[in-house]
Design an enzyme around this catalytic site. Sequence first.
Site, PDB file in Angstrom:
ATOM      1  N   TYR A  95       0.910  -1.151   0.097  1.00 36.10           N
ATOM      2  CA  TYR A  95      -0.076   0.174   0.162  1.00 36.10           C
ATOM      3  C   TYR A  95       0.849   1.209   0.152  1.00 36.10           C
ATOM      4  O   TYR A  95       0.345   2.353  -0.277  1.00 36.10           O
ATOM      5  CB  TYR A  95      -1.079   0.094   1.206  1.00 36.10           C
ATOM      6  N   GLU A 181      -7.024 -28.395  10.078  1.00 34.13           N
ATOM      7  CA  GLU A 181      -6.658 -27.497   8.807  1.00 34.13           C
ATOM      8  C   GLU A 181      -7.540 -26.253   8.439  1.00 34.13           C
ATOM      9  O   GLU A 181      -7.370 -25.222   8.040  1.00 34.13           O
ATOM     10  CB  GLU A 181      -7.216 -28.501   7.473  1.00 34.13           C
ATOM     11  N   ASP A 234      -8.651 -32.632   5.817  1.00 38.89           N
ATOM     12  CA  ASP A 234      -9.954 -33.247   5.040  1.00 38.89           C
ATOM     13  C   ASP A 234      -8.994 -34.518   4.468  1.00 38.89           C
ATOM     14  O   ASP A 234      -7.846 -34.575   4.031  1.00 38.89           O
ATOM     15  CB  ASP A 234     -10.167 -32.450   3.822  1.00 38.89           C
TER      16      ASP A 234
END
Length: 353
Positions: A95, A181, A234
């Site tokens: 920025y 996760e 997962d």
Amino acid sequence: SSKVLEAIENVIQGVLQSLAQNKAPVLTLANRTDWRNIEFKDSVGLQMIPGCTAKQIRSDCPQSAKRFALMLKILSMIYKMVQSNTYATKRDIYYSDTLLFGSQSVVDQIINDISCMLKIPRRSLHVLSTTKGFVAGNLSYTEEDGTKVNCTCSATAVTVPSNVQGIKNLTSRAKFILIVEKDATFQRLLDDDFFNKVSPCIMITGRGIPDLNTRLLVRKLWDSFQIPIFTLMDADPHGVEILCVYKYGSVSMSFEAHHLTVPSIKWLGLLPSDLERLNICKDALIPFTKQDENKLASIQKRPYIACHPLWKKELEIMAASKLKGEIQVLTSLSSDYLSRVYLPNKLQFGGWL
């Protein structure tokens, strides 16, 4: 600080010498995206080989001239920050001149390139990354500015500190660390008061692919307490990839592997074999996409999979079924199956790899 300043001065001196000899200046750094430059060491994970191939960022080539200029620009910003002992996030740097940099990812890549070129860890460059990870459970510590943080009494998670190196006085009665996760699963375990029910533990989530600070914190907790670290991912190629990043590191950050990896991390779940063992209904699982197939095939070829025959077997089960199971699939058995049955049984009877 003097080491960082000297390293930057050496780079600039090289640029000035080239100009004095009427040559186009060039910045040289190790090529950290090429698997041929990476070796696998069981005790460290993925790391760069000595004498690996280098890439050049030339100032006289249209493809790389802008990158060359941006690297010098960011080097000058780092130099000023180290001199004045101030810090900035990668976002602050972007920025400071969005038109010049074009995108946040350009800044992120250049900072990693600079860290690799100077052979100096990124946090020593006074550049902080914005933290997205959370930590909860039996842990308290003091931040660099003296703020005391107690994760134990908090009903909500604490954001992973942005300067992990600066935290001290870490205390915990935890028996293990659980890396989760996904944020949704992490919040569910928090709501179920999981870290108090089974035995005291510390829970961490990087909310997907972990940022640098989350990985640094996992490593710091391992160095401080030397307690078992388990992962809950997962049962899909993406989950396995994230587990491998925590355990063995990533190719792009292999030059910093010593500070970031914890090779003793264990894969607790969700294992592809669990889906069969628990008779999870096929309708609750998600079919593989072409991308999933390619990701799994690339993971299966990695050097560390050969050291883990049981992992290899799990990946073969996943490849054969071409189905992926999210952790949330356990709710099809009962709403609190994960915290009440699955995790306690796994932890008690050693159901990890």
